[in-house]
Design an enzyme around this catalytic site. Structure first.
Site, short mmCIF file in Angstrom:
data_model
loop_
_atom_site.label_atom_id
_atom_site.label_comp_id
_atom_site.label_asym_id
_atom_site.label_seq_id
_atom_site.Cartn_x
_atom_site.Cartn_y
_atom_site.Cartn_z
N ALA A 1 0.85 -1.19 0.00
CA ALA A 1 0.00 0.00 0.00
C ALA A 1 0.89 1.24 0.00
O ALA A 1 2.05 1.19 0.39
CB ALA A 1 -0.91 -0.01 1.22
N GLY B 1 0.28 -4.95 0.80
CA GLY B 1 -0.95 -4.93 0.01
C GLY B 1 -0.78 -5.61 -1.35
O GLY B 1 -1.74 -6.16 -1.91
N GLU C 1 4.41 -5.02 7.06
CA GLU C 1 3.62 -4.07 7.85
C GLU C 1 4.07 -3.98 9.30
O GLU C 1 4.07 -2.89 9.89
CB GLU C 1 2.13 -4.44 7.81
CG GLU C 1 1.43 -4.12 6.51
CD GLU C 1 1.53 -5.22 5.47
OE1 GLU C 1 2.41 -6.10 5.60
OE2 GLU C 1 0.74 -5.19 4.52
N1 CAA Z 1 4.67 3.32 -0.34
C1 CAA Z 1 5.11 4.47 -0.88
N2 CAA Z 1 6.19 4.55 -1.65
C2 CAA Z 1 6.90 3.42 -1.88
C3 CAA Z 1 6.51 2.19 -1.34
C4 CAA Z 1 5.33 2.16 -0.54
N3 CAA Z 1 4.87 1.01 -0.03
N4 CAA Z 1 7.39 1.24 -1.74
C5 CAA Z 1 8.28 1.85 -2.51
N5 CAA Z 1 7.99 3.17 -2.60
C6 CAA Z 1 8.73 4.19 -3.36
C7 CAA Z 1 10.03 4.54 -2.72
O1 CAA Z 1 9.84 5.50 -1.70
C8 CAA Z 1 10.83 5.07 -3.88
O2 CAA Z 1 10.40 6.39 -4.17
P1 CAA Z 1 11.50 7.57 -4.32
O3 CAA Z 1 12.27 7.18 -5.54
O4 CAA Z 1 10.68 8.78 -4.46
O5 CAA Z 1 12.34 7.50 -3.07
C9 CAA Z 1 10.36 4.21 -5.03
O6 CAA Z 1 9.11 3.65 -4.62
C10 CAA Z 1 11.32 3.07 -5.35
O7 CAA Z 1 11.59 2.34 -4.15
P2 CAA Z 1 13.06 2.17 -3.52
O8 CAA Z 1 13.96 3.23 -3.99
O9 CAA Z 1 12.89 1.98 -2.04
O10 CAA Z 1 13.49 0.79 -4.21
P3 CAA Z 1 14.42 -0.34 -3.59
O11 CAA Z 1 14.62 -1.35 -4.68
O12 CAA Z 1 15.61 0.25 -2.93
O13 CAA Z 1 13.55 -1.04 -2.42
C11 CAA Z 1 11.56 -2.05 -1.48
C12 CAA Z 1 12.37 -1.69 -2.76
C13 CAA Z 1 12.33 -3.06 -0.65
C14 CAA Z 1 10.25 -2.62 -1.95
C15 CAA Z 1 11.36 -0.76 -0.64
O14 CAA Z 1 10.85 0.26 -1.51
C16 CAA Z 1 10.36 -0.94 0.48
O15 CAA Z 1 10.71 -1.51 1.50
N6 CAA Z 1 9.11 -0.45 0.29
C17 CAA Z 1 8.08 -0.50 1.31
C18 CAA Z 1 7.46 -1.88 1.39
C19 CAA Z 1 6.38 -1.90 2.46
O16 CAA Z 1 6.62 -1.65 3.62
N7 CAA Z 1 5.15 -2.27 2.03
C20 CAA Z 1 4.00 -2.39 2.92
C21 CAA Z 1 3.18 -1.16 2.87
S1 CAA Z 1 1.89 -1.19 4.11
C22 CAA Z 1 0.63 -2.11 3.47
O17 CAA Z 1 0.73 -2.71 2.41
C23 CAA Z 1 -0.65 -2.15 4.30
C24 CAA Z 1 -1.73 -3.08 3.84
O18 CAA Z 1 -1.89 -4.19 4.30
C25 CAA Z 1 -2.71 -2.67 2.83
#
Ligand code: CAA
Length: 258
Positions: free
Chosen positions: A66, A109, A132
């Site tokens: 998400a 998500g 999460e």
């Molecule tokens: N929300 C918002 N932005 C996100 C995102 C997220 N979940 N995941 C990635 N992005 C964005 C990053 O901020 C980045 O943007 P910028 O270039 O502006 O900084 C862009 O996408 C590319 O990501 P990374 O530079 O971080 O890429 P990476 O290859 O270094 O890492 C990753 C990839 C491991 C997936 C890392 O982005 C990450 O850990 N993301 C978050 C994953 C996460 O925690 N997801 C769960 C969300 S909560 C949820 O899903 C609740 C539910 O049950 C509905």
């Protein structure tokens, strides 16, 4: 439809394809995108020429969860009133088979969306997980429910409580995905499977999908009753007559989907 801004839809004969299309943020699922995915699923479900739906992600990930930016400043009351996860319930009503072709990150998500698919194929470099817990929240779109029903309490607890990422190989071993194949061929494999299913009588697909959902939702006895009714129902279809006649006449059946 051209009105979508976060996804792409296309058709290939009788297969409908939906591609998550915010690759610059790893297909992070914002509210708009989930709404569009559900609308596209419903449109394909209503389209008499479409038999099977394939769901995939553009770019280097299926979906990294998400949209954290969209959520981070919300309070409980805002979330209660927004009730953003209710749209996910509509996926449950999609009658046609949904094949997920996932690759790269399948997180949060994004993993929950993958778990809504009926069959999952994965690239062998995919990384799954529910991160999460490390954000001080928990899954909210079915993760704790669907994963537990799929792989059992103990395995689900470990993955949900630790938030650890795990490989396609582990996902295959746990029964989350039915195959892990090289990244270059995952969509083609999904299409191959979709084409195979599309040749089957679509009312059988429909009733089988519904019955399998009942197996997950209902106690065994109620599930057995529901299965039986669907079995009986198919004997009103032309395809049942055609399928059995073709068998007796030792020829290929010509199914009409009715
Ligand atoms: N929300 C918002 N932005 C996100 C995102 C997220 N979940 N995941 C990635 N992005 C964005 C990053 O901020 C980045 O943007 P910028 O270039 O502006 O900084 C862009 O996408 C590319 O990501 P990374 O530079 O971080 O890429 P990476 O290859 O270094 O890492 C990753 C990839 C491991 C997936 C890392 O982005 C990450 O850990 N993301 C978050 C994953 C996460 O925690 N997801 C769960 C969300 S909560 C949820 O899903 C609740 C539910 O049950 C509905």
């Amino acid at each position: 439809s051209s009105s979508f801004s976060t996804i792409l839809t296309e058709t290939s004969e009788d297969i409908g394809m939906i591609s998550l299309n915010r690759p610059e943020v790893l297909n992070t699922l914002n509210i708009r995108m989930v709404e569009e995915i559900v609308q596209a699923l419903e449109q394909f479900d209503q389209d008499p020429f479409i038999k099977v739906i394939v769901l995939k992600g553009q770019g280097r990930a299926f979906a990294a969860g998400a949209d954290i930016d969209e959520m981070m400043n919300k309070n409980s009351i805002e979330l209660e009133l927004l009730n953003q996860f209710t749209v996910w319930d509509r996926i449950t009503w999609i009658k046609k088979p949904i094949i997920g072709a996932v690759h790269g990150y399948v997180l949060g998500g994004g993993f929950e969306l993958a778990l809504c698919c009926d069959i999952l194929l994965s690239s062998d470099d995919a990384e799954f997980g529910f991160p999460e817990v490390s954000l001080g929240i928990m899954p909210g779109a079915g993760g704790t429910q669907r994963l537990t029903k799929l792989i059992g309490r103990s395995n689900a607890m470990k993955l949900l409580l630790s938030g650890e990422r795990f490989s396609a190989k582990t996902a295959k071993e746990l029964g989350i995905v039915s195959a892990a194949v090289p990244n270059e061929i995952v969509v083609e494999e999904a299409m191959k499977l979709a084409r195979l299913l599309a040749q089957k009588p679509s009312l059988s697909l429909r009733m089988i999908k519904e019955s399998v959902h009942k197996a997950v939702d209902l106690p065994l006895f109620e599930g057995m009753q529901a299965e039986r009714k669907n079995f009986y129902l198919l004997f009103s279809s032309e395809d049942q007559k055609e399928g059995m006649r073709a068998f007796k006449e030792k020829r290929a059946p010509d199914f009409k989907g009715k």
